[in-house]
Each structure stands twice: as structure tokens, then as C-alpha cells.
Motif scaffolding. Structure first.
Motif, PDB file in Angstrom:
ATOM      1  N   THR A 184     -75.685 -35.682  30.859  1.00  0.00           N
ATOM      2  CA  THR A 184     -76.144 -34.830  29.759  1.00  0.00           C
ATOM      3  C   THR A 184     -77.650 -34.607  29.832  1.00  0.00           C
ATOM      4  O   THR A 184     -78.144 -33.484  29.701  1.00  0.00           O
ATOM      5  CB  THR A 184     -75.785 -35.461  28.405  1.00  0.00           C
ATOM      6  OG1 THR A 184     -74.370 -35.606  28.320  1.00  0.00           O
ATOM      7  CG2 THR A 184     -76.268 -34.582  27.256  1.00  0.00           C
ATOM      8  N   GLU A 187     -78.585 -32.291  32.839  1.00  0.00           N
ATOM      9  CA  GLU A 187     -78.401 -30.867  32.562  1.00  0.00           C
ATOM     10  C   GLU A 187     -79.524 -30.328  31.672  1.00  0.00           C
ATOM     11  O   GLU A 187     -80.074 -29.252  31.921  1.00  0.00           O
ATOM     12  CB  GLU A 187     -77.051 -30.630  31.890  1.00  0.00           C
ATOM     13  CG  GLU A 187     -76.764 -29.165  31.624  1.00  0.00           C
ATOM     14  CD  GLU A 187     -75.387 -28.938  31.038  1.00  0.00           C
ATOM     15  OE1 GLU A 187     -75.002 -27.768  30.863  1.00  0.00           O
ATOM     16  OE2 GLU A 187     -74.686 -29.933  30.751  1.00  0.00           O
ATOM     17  N   LYS A 188     -79.862 -31.077  30.644  1.00  0.00           N
ATOM     18  CA  LYS A 188     -80.912 -30.657  29.717  1.00  0.00           C
ATOM     19  C   LYS A 188     -82.259 -30.542  30.437  1.00  0.00           C
ATOM     20  O   LYS A 188     -82.991 -29.552  30.274  1.00  0.00           O
ATOM     21  CB  LYS A 188     -81.013 -31.661  28.574  1.00  0.00           C
ATOM     22  CG  LYS A 188     -82.078 -31.325  27.526  1.00  0.00           C
ATOM     23  CD  LYS A 188     -82.007 -32.328  26.376  1.00  0.00           C
ATOM     24  CE  LYS A 188     -83.029 -31.997  25.278  1.00  0.00           C
ATOM     25  NZ  LYS A 188     -84.417 -32.190  25.757  1.00  0.00           N
ATOM     26  N   GLU A 229     -84.738 -27.286  31.165  1.00  0.00           N
ATOM     27  CA  GLU A 229     -86.119 -27.295  30.691  1.00  0.00           C
ATOM     28  C   GLU A 229     -87.100 -27.075  31.834  1.00  0.00           C
ATOM     29  O   GLU A 229     -88.044 -26.279  31.721  1.00  0.00           O
ATOM     30  CB  GLU A 229     -86.420 -28.625  29.997  1.00  0.00           C
ATOM     31  CG  GLU A 229     -85.680 -28.812  28.680  1.00  0.00           C
ATOM     32  CD  GLU A 229     -85.885 -30.187  28.080  1.00  0.00           C
ATOM     33  OE1 GLU A 229     -85.453 -30.401  26.931  1.00  0.00           O
ATOM     34  OE2 GLU A 229     -86.479 -31.060  28.770  1.00  0.00           O
TER      35      GLU A 229
END
Length: 205
Positions: free
Chosen positions: A163, A166-167, A171
Motif C-alpha cells: 500500500t 503504491e502511494k 507521489e
């Protein structure tokens, strides 16, 4: 995400006591003679294309971003100035809605999903012009440089789970300046010159 990224990475440390260096093994596509010749032909045919022509290319590619660190490295003994010789590179194999303005050309890497009949029919129906592209030629695609930039940025932040990975990818991708992309296109002729100088084999790109 499947890995279409091939990078030439070597160790800059030189051992004065030896004519050979123990270096990180560079990566390069698993090339056949036909791939090399096609890559070289593309570079020669397009060397004199104006910069404006490359500004109208919609580049495409895929890669993978690993959870822990950058892609693994292997070390190899080699002579100086031979970091890009085929025997000193690590072979890699490729696996596995779009709106374009007038005058644009779409580039893809000839992966099976791109050359399938249904894909070709869709591109034709949408009147999308496709750039004739040699297979197994990542050195010709400037997106490969962006992938490297992204992976370095992501690795610095050390994501601990999928998670977060991916974030952070999203960014850091957004943080890459548009000028980086513009410069890759502006200097595209340098890339072609390097391919020609290396006779179609893997280059520093």
C-alpha cells in the motif's frame, strides 16, 4: 507491473593493481542479431529527424517497482571500457483510453498485447498512427530513464508494504519535473548517436 526496464549499471571504482574490474553486471535485453540490426537501422534512419518530430511522439512502456530496494545486482569481472559488451550484460526478457491530437504518433514496444489483431483494429479505428519500432530496444525509449528516476526516488523513502509502495510511487512520479521529460526528448539525437556508435548493442541509456 511487468519490467520493461533495462539499465546499464557499472561500478566506477577502478583497481590499479588489475587490468580487470569486479563490477556490477549491467542489464541488457536478451538480444538476437535481428534485434541488434533493427535497432541500429532505426537509429540510422531517424538520426536526422528534427527535435519537433520527437516532441509529437506519445511514448509508452511498463515497469515493475520492487518493495525492497532497487533491482538486484550481480557482479562481473571485466576489462576497463567493456561494461557494455554483451558478455558483461545481464539479459532481461520482456513479458508479457487514449486521446491524441493531430500530428501525434504512438510508440509501443511490439509486445504481443500491442500487436494483437484486436489492438491493431482499435488503433486503426481511432486513426492513431503508430511509430514503426524495433523490438527489444529499450535503449531507444526515453521512458526508461524516467523509470530509473522513479525507482531511485521510491527506494529513498523505503516503503514497508504494498500500500505504501503504491502511494509513494504515485507521489514521486508526480514530483518528477516536466523539464526532465522535455530534456529527454530534446537530447534524443544523442541517444540515437550512442546506439549507432555501439552498433545496435546496449548503450549507457
Amino acid at each position: 507491473m511487468q519490467d520493461h526496464t533495462c539499465w546499464s549499471i557499472t561500478d566506477d571504482k577502478k583497481h590499479e593493481e588489475s587490468a580487470q574490474n569486479n563490477t556490477v553486471e549491467a542489464e541488457g535485453s536478451l538480444l538476437k542479431s535481428s534485434h541488434v540490426q533493427a535497432c541500429l537501422k532505426f537509429a540510422i534512419d531517424h538520426l536526422d529527424d528534427p527535435e519537433e518530430a520527437w516532441e509529437k511522439v506519445m511514448w509508452s512502456d511498463e515497469t515493475k517497482v520492487e518493495l525492497f530496494g532497487l533491482n538486484f545486482t550481480r557482479r562481473v569481472w571485466r576489462k576497463k571500457e567493456e561494461e557494455l559488451h554483451p558478455k558483461n550484460t545481464l539479459p532481461t526478457v520482456k513479458h508479457g483510453a487514449m486521446k491524441m491530437g493531430r500530428g501525434w504518433v504512438f510508440q509501443h514496444d511490439n509486445d504481443l498485447k500491442h500487436t494483437a489483431r484486436i489492438t491493431k483494429e482499435w488503433l486503426c479505428k481511432k486513426h492513431i498512427k503508430v511509430l514503426e519500432w524495433p523490438s527489444q530496444s529499450p535503449d531507444l525509449n526515453p521512458i526508461e530513464n524516467l523509470w530509473r528516476e522513479l525507482k531511485v526516488r521510491v527506494a529513498r523513502r523505503q516503503p514497508q508494504n504494498i500500500t505504501a509502495l503504491e502511494k509513494i510511487c504515485m507521489e514521486e512520479w508526480a514530483k518528477i519535473p516536466a523539464t526532465v521529460c522535455a530534456n529527454l526528448v530534446k537530447t534524443y539525437s544523442n541517444r540515437l548517436t550512442s546506439v549507432i556508435a555501439n552498433k545496435g548493442y546496449v548503450t549507457k541509456y
